[in-house]
Design a protein around this motif. Structure first.
Motif, short mmCIF file in Angstrom:
data_model
loop_
_atom_site.label_atom_id
_atom_site.label_comp_id
_atom_site.label_asym_id
_atom_site.label_seq_id
_atom_site.Cartn_x
_atom_site.Cartn_y
_atom_site.Cartn_z
N ARG A 137 0.87 -1.19 0.00
CA ARG A 137 0.00 0.00 0.00
C ARG A 137 0.90 1.23 0.00
NH1 ARG A 137 -0.93 -2.61 5.07
NH2 ARG A 137 0.58 -1.87 6.59
N LEU A 138 0.34 2.39 -0.21
CA LEU A 138 1.13 3.61 -0.14
C LEU A 138 1.90 3.61 1.18
CD1 LEU A 138 1.90 6.36 -1.37
CD2 LEU A 138 -0.02 7.34 -0.09
N ALA A 139 3.22 3.69 1.10
CA ALA A 139 4.05 3.53 2.31
C ALA A 139 5.07 4.66 2.41
CB ALA A 139 4.77 2.19 2.26
N GLU A 140 5.42 4.97 3.64
CA GLU A 140 6.42 6.00 3.92
C GLU A 140 7.79 5.37 4.13
OE1 GLU A 140 4.79 7.96 7.35
OE2 GLU A 140 3.44 9.19 6.11
N VAL A 141 8.80 6.01 3.57
CA VAL A 141 10.18 5.59 3.77
C VAL A 141 10.84 6.67 4.63
CG1 VAL A 141 12.39 5.06 2.68
CG2 VAL A 141 10.25 4.33 1.60
N ARG A 142 11.43 6.25 5.74
CA ARG A 142 12.02 7.16 6.73
C ARG A 142 13.54 7.13 6.65
NH1 ARG A 142 8.16 10.40 9.13
NH2 ARG A 142 6.17 9.31 8.90
N LYS A 143 14.15 8.20 7.16
CA LYS A 143 15.61 8.31 7.18
C LYS A 143 16.24 7.26 8.10
CE LYS A 143 19.45 11.38 8.03
NZ LYS A 143 19.91 12.63 8.61
N ASP A 144 15.61 7.02 9.23
CA ASP A 144 16.07 6.03 10.21
C ASP A 144 14.93 5.08 10.53
OD1 ASP A 144 18.77 7.10 10.77
OD2 ASP A 144 17.64 8.84 11.51
N ALA A 145 15.24 4.01 11.21
CA ALA A 145 14.25 2.98 11.56
C ALA A 145 13.43 3.41 12.76
CB ALA A 145 14.95 1.66 11.82
N ALA A 146 12.64 4.48 12.58
CA ALA A 146 11.79 4.99 13.65
C ALA A 146 10.66 5.81 13.04
CB ALA A 146 12.60 5.86 14.61
#
Length: 149
Positions: free
Chosen positions: A94-103
């Motif tokens: 599904r539409l997903a967010e990718v973050r700079k760090d694992a948080a």
């Protein structure tokens, strides 16, 4: 602990550890464009469909030069071992967010649309996967947002 309980407890512990290793999921990805999936483990069997490169597949069984696989939709088929790669990819659910760090409170780098295939670099074992987008961007995505990890 009394002696009569030790053997059953040891047996239960052994069975639990065996069960966890037996049910470990194994995934691989298609090695190239034009990978043919078959009904049975032989080239003379019915061709089911053709896949693009880097599509994640769950490995269910091995028979000689063939692998029994399941795709994200649950479809079962066979392909040759030569048609899979050890480089791992995951497919976005599904539409997903990718973050700079694992948080979750880490900076948002970008969003990924459903069905996009991204390279899996590392499973952090924290519910986050380190991934690499085809444009080279690297970040972290929640494991529940993808299939094939």
């Amino acid at each position: 602990m009394s002696k009569p309980l030790i053997k059953p407890l040891l047996a239960a512990t052994l069975l639990a550890s065996l069960a966890s290793s037996v049910f470990a999921l194994e995934y691989r990805s298609t090695a190239r464009n034009g990978v043919i999936l078959y009904d049975a483990p032989q080239e003379s069997s019915t061709k089911r469909f053709v896949l693009s490169a880097n599509i994640p597949l769950e490995i269910l069984a091995e028979q000689g030069n063939w692998l029994r696989v399941r795709d994200r939709d649950g479809t079962l088929a066979w392909l040759t071992k030569a048609d899979v790669s050890s480089t791992r990819y995951v497919q976005v659910n599904r539409l997903a967010e990718v973050r700079k760090d694992a948080a979750a409170n880490s900076a948002l780098l970008f969003k990924v649309e459903r069905n996009v295939v991204i390279e899996l670099l590392q499973d952090t074992r924290t519910g986050w996967l380190k991934i690499k987008h085809r444009d080279g961007a690297i970040g972290y995505i929640r494991i529940e947002d993808v299939w094939g990890a």
